[in-house]
Design a protein around this motif. Structure first.
Motif, PDB file in Angstrom:
ATOM      1  N   GLU A   1      -3.876  14.929  -5.498  1.00 22.23           N
ATOM      2  CA  GLU A   1      -4.310  16.224  -5.554  1.00 22.23           C
ATOM      3  C   GLU A   1      -4.510  16.907  -4.356  1.00 22.23           C
ATOM      4  N   TYR A   2      -3.824  16.351  -3.178  1.00 22.18           N
ATOM      5  CA  TYR A   2      -4.410  16.871  -1.951  1.00 22.18           C
ATOM      6  C   TYR A   2      -3.132  17.329  -0.994  1.00 22.18           C
ATOM      7  N   LEU A   3      -2.361  16.925  -1.786  1.00 21.67           N
ATOM      8  CA  LEU A   3      -0.579  17.768  -2.007  1.00 21.67           C
ATOM      9  C   LEU A   3      -0.236  19.104  -1.828  1.00 21.67           C
ATOM     10  N   LYS A   4      -1.324  20.064  -2.258  1.00 26.09           N
ATOM     11  CA  LYS A   4      -1.356  21.351  -2.799  1.00 26.09           C
ATOM     12  C   LYS A   4      -1.405  21.783  -1.426  1.00 26.09           C
ATOM     13  N   SER A   5      -1.895  21.258  -0.191  1.00 30.56           N
ATOM     14  CA  SER A   5      -2.223  21.736   0.614  1.00 30.56           C
ATOM     15  C   SER A   5      -1.128  22.081   1.844  1.00 30.56           C
ATOM     16  N   ILE A   6      -1.119  23.207   2.099  1.00 26.70           N
ATOM     17  CA  ILE A   6      -0.009  23.797   3.311  1.00 26.70           C
ATOM     18  C   ILE A   6       0.182  23.587   4.428  1.00 26.70           C
ATOM     19  N   LYS A   7      -1.022  23.159   4.672  1.00 26.93           N
ATOM     20  CA  LYS A   7      -1.462  23.013   6.274  1.00 26.93           C
ATOM     21  C   LYS A   7      -0.486  21.673   7.084  1.00 26.93           C
ATOM     22  N   LYS A   8      -1.352  21.114   7.630  1.00 30.40           N
ATOM     23  CA  LYS A   8      -0.096  20.233   8.439  1.00 30.40           C
ATOM     24  C   LYS A   8      -1.413  19.024   8.818  1.00 30.40           C
ATOM     25  N   PHE A   9      -2.669  19.305   9.130  1.00 26.58           N
ATOM     26  CA  PHE A   9      -3.647  19.180   9.220  1.00 26.58           C
ATOM     27  C   PHE A   9      -5.706  19.565   9.130  1.00 26.58           C
ATOM     28  N   GLY A  10      -6.056  18.659   8.857  1.00 24.12           N
ATOM     29  CA  GLY A  10      -7.770  18.217   8.447  1.00 24.12           C
ATOM     30  C   GLY A  10      -7.028  17.373   6.810  1.00 24.12           C
ATOM     31  N   PHE A  11      -6.800  16.440   7.021  1.00 21.74           N
ATOM     32  CA  PHE A  11      -6.737  15.383   5.827  1.00 21.74           C
ATOM     33  C   PHE A  11      -7.267  14.290   6.136  1.00 21.74           C
ATOM     34  N   GLU A  12      -8.403  14.009   7.201  1.00 21.50           N
ATOM     35  CA  GLU A  12      -8.995  12.485   7.681  1.00 21.50           C
ATOM     36  C   GLU A  12      -9.618  12.657   6.553  1.00 21.50           C
ATOM     37  N   ASP A  13     -10.490  13.400   6.073  1.00 25.67           N
ATOM     38  CA  ASP A  13     -11.330  12.862   4.785  1.00 25.67           C
ATOM     39  C   ASP A  13     -11.011  13.163   3.394  1.00 25.67           C
ATOM     40  N   TYR A  14      -9.325  12.663   3.493  1.00 28.48           N
ATOM     41  CA  TYR A  14      -9.098  11.996   2.085  1.00 28.48           C
ATOM     42  C   TYR A  14      -8.346  10.867   1.653  1.00 28.48           C
ATOM     43  N   LEU A  15      -8.198  10.716   3.608  1.00 30.34           N
ATOM     44  CA  LEU A  15      -7.631   9.175   3.662  1.00 30.34           C
ATOM     45  C   LEU A  15      -8.123   7.609   2.719  1.00 30.34           C
ATOM     46  N   PHE A  16      -7.641   7.786   2.280  1.00 32.57           N
ATOM     47  CA  PHE A  16      -7.364   6.448   1.233  1.00 32.57           C
ATOM     48  C   PHE A  16      -8.674   6.858   0.302  1.00 32.57           C
ATOM     49  N   ASP A  17      -8.193   7.737   0.020  1.00 26.44           N
ATOM     50  CA  ASP A  17      -9.426   8.689  -0.846  1.00 26.44           C
ATOM     51  C   ASP A  17      -9.988   7.426  -2.423  1.00 26.44           C
ATOM     52  N   GLY A  18      -9.350   7.238  -3.146  1.00 25.69           N
ATOM     53  CA  GLY A  18      -9.606   6.425  -3.741  1.00 25.69           C
ATOM     54  C   GLY A  18     -10.245   4.901  -3.773  1.00 25.69           C
ATOM     55  N   TRP A  19     -10.267   4.715  -1.726  1.00 23.41           N
ATOM     56  CA  TRP A  19     -11.141   3.474  -2.589  1.00 23.41           C
ATOM     57  C   TRP A  19     -12.232   3.482  -1.380  1.00 23.41           C
ATOM     58  N   ARG A  20     -12.494   4.767  -0.320  1.00 23.37           N
ATOM     59  CA  ARG A  20     -13.485   5.458   0.473  1.00 23.37           C
ATOM     60  C   ARG A  20     -14.107   5.765   0.146  1.00 23.37           C
ATOM     61  N   TYR A  21     -14.502   6.314  -1.607  1.00 17.79           N
ATOM     62  CA  TYR A  21     -15.594   7.066  -2.035  1.00 17.79           C
ATOM     63  C   TYR A  21     -15.514   6.397  -3.701  1.00 17.79           C
ATOM     64  N   LEU A  22     -16.442   6.946  -3.907  1.00 17.98           N
ATOM     65  CA  LEU A  22     -16.662   6.358  -5.524  1.00 17.98           C
ATOM     66  C   LEU A  22     -16.898   7.438  -6.544  1.00 17.98           C
TER      67      LEU A  22
ATOM     68  N   ILE B   1       1.009  -1.107  -0.101  1.00 16.73           N
ATOM     69  CA  ILE B   1      -0.057  -0.019  -0.008  1.00 16.73           C
ATOM     70  C   ILE B   1       0.621   1.318  -0.597  1.00 16.73           C
ATOM     71  N   ASP B   2       0.909   1.627  -0.609  1.00 16.43           N
ATOM     72  CA  ASP B   2       1.994   3.155  -0.919  1.00 16.43           C
ATOM     73  C   ASP B   2       1.268   4.465  -0.662  1.00 16.43           C
ATOM     74  N   THR B   3       1.807   5.278  -0.830  1.00 15.81           N
ATOM     75  CA  THR B   3       1.786   7.037  -0.078  1.00 15.81           C
ATOM     76  C   THR B   3       0.796   7.462  -0.953  1.00 15.81           C
ATOM     77  N   ASP B   4       0.542   6.745  -2.190  1.00 17.66           N
ATOM     78  CA  ASP B   4      -0.120   7.570  -3.269  1.00 17.66           C
ATOM     79  C   ASP B   4      -1.286   7.205  -3.110  1.00 17.66           C
ATOM     80  N   GLN B   5      -1.746   5.474  -2.656  1.00 17.44           N
ATOM     81  CA  GLN B   5      -2.909   5.171  -1.693  1.00 17.44           C
ATOM     82  C   GLN B   5      -3.810   5.311  -0.531  1.00 17.44           C
ATOM     83  N   ILE B   6      -2.880   5.923  -0.369  1.00 23.12           N
ATOM     84  CA  ILE B   6      -3.302   6.463   1.394  1.00 23.12           C
ATOM     85  C   ILE B   6      -3.445   8.152   1.136  1.00 23.12           C
ATOM     86  N   ILE B   7      -2.533   8.748   0.611  1.00 21.03           N
ATOM     87  CA  ILE B   7      -3.468   9.805  -0.061  1.00 21.03           C
ATOM     88  C   ILE B   7      -2.595  10.459  -1.818  1.00 21.03           C
ATOM     89  N   PRO B   8      -3.818  10.748  -2.410  1.00 22.08           N
ATOM     90  CA  PRO B   8      -3.599  11.058  -3.582  1.00 22.08           C
ATOM     91  C   PRO B   8      -2.688  12.102  -3.503  1.00 22.08           C
TER      92      PRO B   8
END
Length: 213
Positions: free
Chosen positions: A29-50, A20-27
């Motif tokens: 697309e979400y690396l554009k944010s400069i914040k260190k918090f608030g990424f819970e909704d994007y975890l395993f994005d390709g698997w959690r959402y349709l 399981i690579d880091t792109d699957q953990i978070i794609p």
């Protein structure tokens, strides 16, 4: 006042995959944010959402994949992920650990980890626990028939699941980061007196360095 973390307790979410690579953990697309918090909704994005997600669109506005384990109760409140070999391989993105941490994952149990991911975990309050392939397989077999809860005793370096009790190996300096919730800056500040004394001595012994300051 910070609270020392000496035990981790809660539900284990088994994700039975290798590599399981880091792109699957978070794609990406979400690396554009400069914040260190608030990424819970994007975890395993390709698997959690349709549907296709974008930065700023929360889980409440997404099409949920209800077959994925982290979208099912009680795994919505998981504190641990059980996986197999080479978890966190791929690129060095620290966002992968941020997403796990923000979701509420406090420990990842696997038979091996990507090196950079492994070190990033300790900088961000997530404990990676390496167990043998045999023990990991035993845990997966146990998870087929019941919901597993884990207890991790950080002081004793022991993990307990049902009747399985196993010690794990981890460097004391790395474990200290988890127990006392320390990042790189915190670790540096532990030596602030030594740093201050060094700088004062350097100014005294080599004053010419500071002439133009």
């Amino acid at each position: 006042m910070s609270i020392n973390i000496t035990k981790i307790r809660g539900v284990i979410a088994p994700i039975d995959r290798d590599n399981i690579d880091t792109d699957q953990i978070i794609p990406t697309e979400y690396l554009k944010s400069i914040k260190k918090f608030g990424f819970e909704d994007y975890l395993f994005d390709g698997w959690r959402y349709l549907d296709e997600g974008k930065l700023g669109i929360t889980r409440d506005n997404r099409k949920i994949n209800h077959t994925f384990i982290l979208n099912k109760p009680p795994y919505l409140k998981s504190v641990a992920i059980l996986s197999r070999e080479n978890f966190g391989c791929g690129s060095s993105r620290e966002h992968a650990v941020w997403a796990l941490r923000d979701f509420g994952i406090k420990t990842v149990i696997a038979s091996s980890f990507g090196d950079i991911f492994y070190n990033n975990c300790f900088k961000n309050g997530v404990l990676p626990i390496t167990l043998s392939k045999e023990l990991v397989n035993e845990l997966f077999l146990m998870s087929e028939n019941k919901i597993l809860n884990v207890t991790v005793d950080l002081n004793k370096k022991k993990i307990s699941v049902e009747d399985l009790h196993e010690e794990f190996m981890v460097d004391d300096n790395l474990l200290e980061r988890i127990i006392f919730n320390l990042d790189d800056i915190d670790m540096t500040l532990k030596n602030k007196k030594i740093i201050k004394d060094f700088e004062e001595n350097r100014m005294k012994n080599k004053p010419w360095i500071f002439i133009n300051e």
